[in-house]
Design a protein around this motif. Sequence first.
Motif, PDB file in Angstrom:
ATOM      1  N   UNK A 154       0.831  -1.212   0.000  1.00 42.07           N
ATOM      2  CA  UNK A 154       0.000   0.000   0.000  1.00 42.07           C
ATOM      3  C   UNK A 154       0.861   1.256   0.000  1.00 42.07           C
ATOM      4  N   UNK A 155       1.898   1.274   0.835  1.00 42.85           N
ATOM      5  CA  UNK A 155       2.793   2.434   0.894  1.00 42.85           C
ATOM      6  C   UNK A 155       3.467   2.646  -0.458  1.00 42.85           C
ATOM      7  N   UNK A 156       3.961   1.574  -1.063  1.00 40.55           N
ATOM      8  CA  UNK A 156       4.693   1.705  -2.322  1.00 40.55           C
ATOM      9  C   UNK A 156       3.784   2.079  -3.489  1.00 40.55           C
ATOM     10  N   UNK A 157       2.535   1.599  -3.472  1.00 39.39           N
ATOM     11  CA  UNK A 157       1.596   2.026  -4.505  1.00 39.39           C
ATOM     12  C   UNK A 157       1.344   3.532  -4.389  1.00 39.39           C
ATOM     13  N   UNK A 197      -1.555 -11.179  -8.425  1.00 43.78           N
ATOM     14  CA  UNK A 197      -1.851  -9.757  -8.610  1.00 43.78           C
ATOM     15  C   UNK A 197      -0.695  -9.158  -9.398  1.00 43.78           C
ATOM     16  N   UNK A 198      -1.004  -8.533 -10.536  1.00 47.28           N
ATOM     17  CA  UNK A 198       0.059  -8.069 -11.418  1.00 47.28           C
ATOM     18  C   UNK A 198       0.811  -6.888 -10.803  1.00 47.28           C
ATOM     19  N   UNK A 199       2.114  -6.769 -11.108  1.00 46.60           N
ATOM     20  CA  UNK A 199       2.904  -5.656 -10.585  1.00 46.60           C
ATOM     21  C   UNK A 199       2.595  -4.368 -11.344  1.00 46.60           C
ATOM     22  N   UNK A 200       2.997  -3.251 -10.776  1.00 45.00           N
ATOM     23  CA  UNK A 200       2.845  -1.956 -11.434  1.00 45.00           C
ATOM     24  C   UNK A 200       4.211  -1.305 -11.591  1.00 45.00           C
TER      25      UNK A 200
END
Length: 459
Positions: free
Chosen positions: A49-52, A208-211
């Motif tokens: 969550x922090x990194x998103x 869950x795919x990376x971003x």
Amino acid sequence: YPINYHPQAFGRTGGEAIWETITHPAPDTTINYLPYSYRIPSPGEFRMLCNIGLLRGAKGVFPFSLRSYDGWKNGKLEHHDTGLLDEDLIPFDAPYEDWVYRERPVEDYYYAPPDTIPPWTAADGSDFDPLYDLPDRPDTVLSSQQNTENFLLWKFAAYGRLWNSVRGTFGQIARVAPELSGLWWWYDDNHYDDADIIYDGTEPQYFADPHIRVFTDSTETDCYLFYVNRFCRANNNPYEITISLDSLPEGTSISEYALDHSRRFLIEGSFTRPSMYSFLDTLDAGEARLLQMIDTDSLQYADIRITDPDLFVVLPYDSDTLSDYRSCPGTPVAIHASFYNMGMDSLNTIFVYLKDETNDVMLDTARVSFDGLSVSSCYEQDRAEAVFVWTPDSTEIGVHRLRVFTQDLLEPDTTDNSATLVYMVDPRDYATEILDDPWDMTEATTSIPDWYTNDIDTL
């Protein structure tokens, strides 16, 4: 516009909202699944969550909520939401005596036992624990105060898992903050998608795919990649990252090497096509990485970096390997500082210092040297460690802001040449330090009353 992000750091754990039926004085053991859209995030999920948030351009991260809190409706406790700490801001895995006489409710109505919180089982029936590696539940036959204590310690230790992970998560963020704070999304001709990241292998179940996002600085000449692993069910997930060179900021320096700011070394990739650059990486649950595209000719300098997570404390006298940044007077404190060279030039014998900014006193001095990063030794850091020693006395009881910094240097970026930590010098505890007999209830042997142990001289 700089924005701040508040990732979820709470979960709904008690109150009428979570139980299928309410019985008094305690609920049954069946939890209504619906409230677990409010489930406590696992450490990996919180890191994700922090990194998103950082991927989306946030410049500050503040978890919500530090404190646990109640939600009341029509005079009844509708829900109890558990934050990083309890109602008195005490860690959930603190010693029993630190909180048992305070406001923390001990009934399961407020804090459900962690082995009842879904989802503990994956949809395919396999065991999956996103929050905690739980030890076996202790004897719940509360026939004595000692059994009660054992059960509560087991129950609340699980709730403390997220709090204990926050330092590591924020440490990873702080390591790249000097660079990332000055970067913004690269936007050109209504086109954002100039980099791709894919799972390097057969995608696992529930993947869950990376971003990934391309960033640049204010000059739009330096190019950075920031990418996040969103698959939080496992660590060591392999990925292949590719970037189209034609769509990057004009003037971007490119070679087969990139500078990894998260791990502070050079990595090696390859040009799969004249306009495509590709490399491999492995990420833990929720982990992110910041990479800078470089031309090695432009990296021929020394650039020293140290951030707050590069400092840690040990107490050699107490055989302590990692202090919680507090001790009593008279105990020698060793502050370990890791300095990194982010350039390819060497730097011989520079002075580094430890200063108590609270009292404006220089405490210690050391010297470090660097060889420089090299393309012949990719994935190896150019790191030097300095150890400072400080022995506070009884006049220094209280909070101290300690700063570690280098001598003045001629280098591209001098804003990342110092780091700080806050250290607490506590008064000596009379029972532990003087009598050598702490009241820890370990001597309890009888059923009634367990709290009256040999630690107590007078009732």
